[in-house]
Design a protein around this motif. Structure first.
Motif, PDB file in Angstrom:
ATOM      1  N   ALA A  73       0.830  -1.209   0.000  1.00 32.26           N
ATOM      2  CA  ALA A  73       0.000   0.000   0.000  1.00 32.26           C
ATOM      3  C   ALA A  73       0.864   1.259   0.000  1.00 32.26           C
ATOM      4  CB  ALA A  73      -0.928  -0.010   1.208  1.00 32.26           C
ATOM      5  N   ASP A  74       1.927   1.260   0.792  1.00 35.81           N
ATOM      6  CA  ASP A  74       2.806   2.435   0.847  1.00 35.81           C
ATOM      7  C   ASP A  74       3.492   2.677  -0.496  1.00 35.81           C
ATOM      8  OD1 ASP A  74       2.145   2.859   3.477  1.00 35.81           O
ATOM      9  OD2 ASP A  74       3.935   1.885   4.296  1.00 35.81           O
ATOM     10  N   ASN A  82      -4.769   6.044  -5.629  1.00 38.66           N
ATOM     11  CA  ASN A  82      -5.691   6.066  -4.495  1.00 38.66           C
ATOM     12  C   ASN A  82      -5.750   4.645  -3.937  1.00 38.66           C
ATOM     13  OD1 ASN A  82      -6.375   8.783  -5.050  1.00 38.66           O
ATOM     14  ND2 ASN A  82      -7.849   8.116  -6.598  1.00 38.66           N
ATOM     15  N   VAL A  83      -5.275   4.453  -2.722  1.00 40.19           N
ATOM     16  CA  VAL A  83      -5.064   3.106  -2.183  1.00 40.19           C
ATOM     17  C   VAL A  83      -5.967   2.860  -0.980  1.00 40.19           C
ATOM     18  CG1 VAL A  83      -3.373   1.487  -1.235  1.00 40.19           C
ATOM     19  CG2 VAL A  83      -2.668   3.152  -2.966  1.00 40.19           C
ATOM     20  N   THR A  84      -6.553   1.677  -0.937  1.00 38.07           N
ATOM     21  CA  THR A  84      -7.326   1.252   0.227  1.00 38.07           C
ATOM     22  C   THR A  84      -6.893  -0.148   0.641  1.00 38.07           C
ATOM     23  OG1 THR A  84      -9.104   0.363  -1.167  1.00 38.07           O
ATOM     24  CG2 THR A  84      -9.347   2.628  -0.372  1.00 38.07           C
ATOM     25  N   LEU A  85      -6.880  -0.383   1.941  1.00 41.34           N
ATOM     26  CA  LEU A  85      -6.678  -1.716   2.497  1.00 41.34           C
ATOM     27  C   LEU A  85      -8.051  -2.257   2.877  1.00 41.34           C
ATOM     28  CD1 LEU A  85      -3.558  -1.238   4.810  1.00 41.34           C
ATOM     29  CD2 LEU A  85      -3.698  -2.735   2.836  1.00 41.34           C
ATOM     30  N   GLU A  86      -8.463  -3.335   2.241  1.00 43.47           N
ATOM     31  CA  GLU A  86      -9.788  -3.892   2.488  1.00 43.47           C
ATOM     32  C   GLU A  86      -9.653  -5.139   3.360  1.00 43.47           C
ATOM     33  OE1 GLU A  86     -11.939  -2.208  -1.547  1.00 43.47           O
ATOM     34  OE2 GLU A  86     -11.813  -4.380  -1.233  1.00 43.47           O
ATOM     35  N   LYS A  87     -10.190  -5.041   4.560  1.00 42.71           N
ATOM     36  CA  LYS A  87     -10.032  -6.089   5.570  1.00 42.71           C
ATOM     37  C   LYS A  87     -11.139  -7.133   5.460  1.00 42.71           C
ATOM     38  CE  LYS A  87     -10.022  -6.579  10.638  1.00 42.71           C
ATOM     39  NZ  LYS A  87     -10.125  -5.826  11.917  1.00 42.71           N
ATOM     40  N   PHE A  88     -10.767  -8.382   5.677  1.00 42.40           N
ATOM     41  CA  PHE A  88     -11.738  -9.464   5.809  1.00 42.40           C
ATOM     42  C   PHE A  88     -11.146 -10.497   6.762  1.00 42.40           C
ATOM     43  CE2 PHE A  88      -9.035 -10.347   2.177  1.00 42.40           C
ATOM     44  CZ  PHE A  88      -8.690 -11.677   2.323  1.00 42.40           C
ATOM     45  N   ARG A 234      -8.637 -14.751  11.834  1.00 44.86           N
ATOM     46  CA  ARG A 234      -7.675 -13.653  11.859  1.00 44.86           C
ATOM     47  C   ARG A 234      -7.966 -12.674  10.722  1.00 44.86           C
ATOM     48  NH1 ARG A 234      -3.846 -12.765  15.693  1.00 44.86           N
ATOM     49  NH2 ARG A 234      -2.481 -12.047  14.022  1.00 44.86           N
ATOM     50  N   PRO A 235      -7.547 -11.413  10.867  1.00 46.95           N
ATOM     51  CA  PRO A 235      -7.752 -10.451   9.781  1.00 46.95           C
ATOM     52  C   PRO A 235      -6.753 -10.650   8.643  1.00 46.95           C
ATOM     53  CG  PRO A 235      -6.592  -9.404  11.599  1.00 46.95           C
ATOM     54  CD  PRO A 235      -6.963 -10.782  12.069  1.00 46.95           C
ATOM     55  N   SER A 236      -7.209 -10.395   7.434  1.00 46.35           N
ATOM     56  CA  SER A 236      -6.339 -10.372   6.263  1.00 46.35           C
ATOM     57  C   SER A 236      -6.774  -9.204   5.385  1.00 46.35           C
ATOM     58  CB  SER A 236      -6.420 -11.695   5.501  1.00 46.35           C
ATOM     59  OG  SER A 236      -5.351 -11.810   4.581  1.00 46.35           O
ATOM     60  N   TYR A 237      -5.950  -8.873   4.380  1.00 44.42           N
ATOM     61  CA  TYR A 237      -6.190  -7.624   3.654  1.00 44.42           C
ATOM     62  C   TYR A 237      -5.963  -7.786   2.157  1.00 44.42           C
ATOM     63  CZ  TYR A 237      -5.888  -5.636   8.326  1.00 44.42           C
ATOM     64  OH  TYR A 237      -6.093  -5.370   9.655  1.00 44.42           O
ATOM     65  N   ASN A 238      -6.846  -7.167   1.389  1.00 45.42           N
ATOM     66  CA  ASN A 238      -6.605  -6.902  -0.023  1.00 45.42           C
ATOM     67  C   ASN A 238      -6.102  -5.470  -0.162  1.00 45.42           C
ATOM     68  OD1 ASN A 238      -7.565  -9.414  -0.908  1.00 45.42           O
ATOM     69  ND2 ASN A 238      -9.667  -8.667  -1.069  1.00 45.42           N
ATOM     70  N   VAL A 239      -5.175  -5.257  -1.080  1.00 45.43           N
ATOM     71  CA  VAL A 239      -4.685  -3.910  -1.361  1.00 45.43           C
ATOM     72  C   VAL A 239      -5.227  -3.503  -2.730  1.00 45.43           C
ATOM     73  CG1 VAL A 239      -2.677  -2.408  -1.514  1.00 45.43           C
ATOM     74  CG2 VAL A 239      -2.583  -4.472  -0.090  1.00 45.43           C
ATOM     75  N   GLY A 298      -5.208  -4.850  -8.065  1.00 43.28           N
ATOM     76  CA  GLY A 298      -5.670  -5.634  -6.930  1.00 43.28           C
ATOM     77  C   GLY A 298      -4.602  -6.619  -6.494  1.00 43.28           C
ATOM     78  N   PHE A 299      -4.097  -6.439  -5.278  1.00 43.71           N
ATOM     79  CA  PHE A 299      -3.156  -7.384  -4.678  1.00 43.71           C
ATOM     80  C   PHE A 299      -3.939  -8.145  -3.613  1.00 43.71           C
ATOM     81  CE2 PHE A 299      -0.553  -4.193  -6.585  1.00 43.71           C
ATOM     82  CZ  PHE A 299       0.638  -4.811  -6.945  1.00 43.71           C
ATOM     83  N   PHE A 300      -4.261  -9.408  -3.916  1.00 42.31           N
ATOM     84  CA  PHE A 300      -5.156 -10.181  -3.066  1.00 42.31           C
ATOM     85  C   PHE A 300      -4.379 -11.083  -2.113  1.00 42.31           C
ATOM     86  CE2 PHE A 300      -8.055  -9.911  -6.936  1.00 42.31           C
ATOM     87  CZ  PHE A 300      -8.781  -8.855  -6.412  1.00 42.31           C
TER      88      PHE A 300
END
Length: 571
Positions: A73-74, A82-88, A234-239, A298-300
């Motif tokens: 993301a950085d 425009n970057v978002t971290l999407e948590k699931f 546990r949490p994980s993230y898509n970028v 999309g970085f999954f």
């Protein structure tokens, strides 16, 4: 005759309408088209690869995977996206601590240990499995290695590359297994299948350094295995990174950045990170100008949790962003070969209804033409695969692609990259040092040749594709599986929920009369009410699901509850 003529006219009209729907071109490149020939910077790719590999273990749900997501993301933010971290949430076998204690004449000696993947839902969790430790020298990898050796109620130590000998130790009554590993141990992707049972057997298995073990081992000595590994949520993230274009309709460039391993604590996943490292460099170059289409990267994560990152993205954006995405282009690289493949199918669902394939046909034909006539010659490689047949792939060498999730909802997609994956990918052997030191592995060459080709194909889609890519998205195909695990309380005559259960859901393909066998599976833990939710499963016209709930509370010892193989076993 009149009726027959009308039928012919209707059929011809139907063919014309179908061909017009999927493309207004004849699958030809623009006249006098000069393809772009930009190059990725290999040094940048290798630096991203080194950094991503340092976040170990980079398994979805582990803290190091979250660190990798923040790094990605950085980097993308620094390029102007425009970057978002999407948590699931993911269900993952999470190891907190493991050790082997050997009782020597001078006292208890502790060796660092690493738990193996669970036997389906049964982890190797134990507060202390004690017994005599016996080392077995293996020559055959089968029952012959145990001739004249009594392993009943003992802890058996043997080398990792002893094939299936460890299973015979279990069959002969051993308590647990100590696998011995070193820097020369050969790990392969097959270990993810053959170093565990596919039934929930309470049979602890650990790996330790071979040298550490033999420094202390004496025949007849006592030992103790301690493993703290449980299935947890546990949490994980898509970028997700967006670069607005002249139009709001979007092309999405995707890959996964997480990894896996038969020994989860040993998961650098360097080869597994090559696609993500290369796509980061591609994002830098693509950010230099505004494109005709909006560009989404999309970085999954959750790749080996049944493509969960892609499934969560599709579910989250089913009512908004998916309406704008016209095409999904995946990068799938491995350092073992610089030759190329184009994939329009994968093994998550082997075959799709006809319209899925037709929707990608025009783009795929252009890609094949561009690669064969321009990029293979310019960069010096061969396109050796362009029509992948999932049903003919070896069971242990299946290819799964995140774009398959989009295709299930009729958003067309293609993967470009390596025709085969290195056998050491997603194993303890998959390290940055291995990739950059072995002569048979070529991460830099693969990134330069195939990464640069992918970049130019992406730019062609964004700016030069001669026709509009029509909207085919079908939101009604975004399906969710919801369930609840219960047990029948005979004394009260009612069903009661079973919290913190583990549910395995096996997906079998039914499209085109394919053989009825598992194509993918989900593992999910229930909440305190015994309920579970799985987002974006395959529609019923191409898959059927078998549901197996278990409860392993407390985690030590055999399972507490198992499936009632009755009417409701199949979903």
């Amino acid at each position: 005759m009149r009726i027959r003529n009308k039928l012919v006219i209707i059929l011809l009209l139907s063919v014309f309408i179908l061909s017009s729907l999927y493309s207004t071109s004849t699958y030809a490149l623009p006249p006098n088209y000069e393809p772009p020939k930009l190059n990725v910077n290999v040094n940048n790719v290798l630096e991203h690869l080194r950094k991503l590999s340092s976040f170990a273990p980079r398994i979805s749900g582990y803290p190091q995977c979250e660190e990798a997501a923040k790094y990605i993301a950085d980097v993308l933010s620094s390029y102007g996206y425009n970057v978002t971290l999407e948590k699931f949430n993911v269900t993952v076998p999470y190891e907190q601590h493991s050790e082997l204690v050997l009782y020597t004449q001078t006292g208890a000696q502790v060796i660092k240990a690493y738990a193996l993947l669970p036997n389906t839902i049964e982890t190797s969790y134990t507060n202390g499995l004690e017994g005599e430790v016996i080392y077995v020298e293996t020559k055959y990898g089968d029952l012959r290695d145990f001739e004249g050796i009594d392993v009943k109620d003992k802890i058996v130590a043997l080398k990792w590359d002893s094939e299936k000998a460890w299973r015979w130790a279990a069959y002969l009554g051993a308590k647990g297994i100590i696998f011995l590993i070193n820097n020369q141990t050969r790990f392969t992707e097959y270990d993810n299948y053959w170093k565990r049972f596919w039934v929930p057997i309470d049979f602890p298995r650990i790996a330790v350094n071979e040298e550490d073990f033999f420094k202390l081992y004496q025949p007849g000595m006592q030992g103790k295995i301690v493993v703290k590994m449980e299935y947890v949520i546990r949490p994980s993230y898509n970028v997700i990174a967006t670069l607005p274009g002249e139009r709001k309709e979007a092309i999405m460039a995707i890959t996964h950045y997480d990894t896996w391993s038969a020994i989860p604590a040993l998961a650098q996943g360097a080869d597994d990170a090559l696609s993500a490292a290369t796509l980061l460099e591609i994002a830098r170059i693509a950010a230099a100008k505004k494109h005709r289409y909006t560009l989404i990267f999309g970085f999954f994560s959750g790749y080996r949790q049944a493509l969960q990152g892609a499934r969560e993205f599709v579910y989250k954006h089913k009512d908004d962003l998916l309406n704008d995405i016209r095409f999904v282009f995946e990068l799938s690289l491995s350092s073992s070969s610089a030759n190329a493949g184009i994939f329009n199918r994968g093994n998550f669902q082997s075959y799709y209804p006809l319209d899925y394939d037709q929707a990608t046909f025009a783009v795929r034909q252009d890609f094949i033409k561009l690669v064969n006539e321009t990029y293979s010659k310019h960069y010096g490689f061969k396109l050796i695969l362009w029509d992948y047949s999932p049903t003919q792939a070896e069971v242990l060498r299946l290819r799964y692609f995140d774009f398959e999730i989009f295709e299930m909802v009729k958003i067309p997609g293609i993967a470009f990259g390596s025709p085969a994956i290195w056998e050491g990918t997603a194993t303890p052997q998959d390290t940055y040092e291995t990739l950059t030191s072995r002569k048979d592995l070529k991460p830099g060459e693969v990134a330069e040749k195939l990464g640069s080709t992918y970049l130019n194909l992406l730019l062609y889609l964004l700016d030069d594709y001669p026709d509009d890519i029509l909207k085919l998205y079908a939101p009604g195909r975004v399906r969710t599986l919801e369930g609840k695990v219960v047990f029948f309380n005979e004394s009260e005559g009612v069903y009661k929920p079973v919290p913190n259960s583990i549910v395995i859901v096996f997906g079998m393909s039914t499209a085109r009369q394919l053989p009825f066998f598992v194509r993918h599976y989900f593992v999910v833990k229930t909440d305190s009410n015994g309920t579970y939710v799985i987002h974006t499963i395959a529609p019923s016209d191409i898959a059927t699901y078998a549901i197996f709930p278990f409860n392993d509370e407390p985690p030590e010892g055999p399972v507490k509850y198992a499936i009632d193989f009755g009417t409701y076993m199949r979903g």
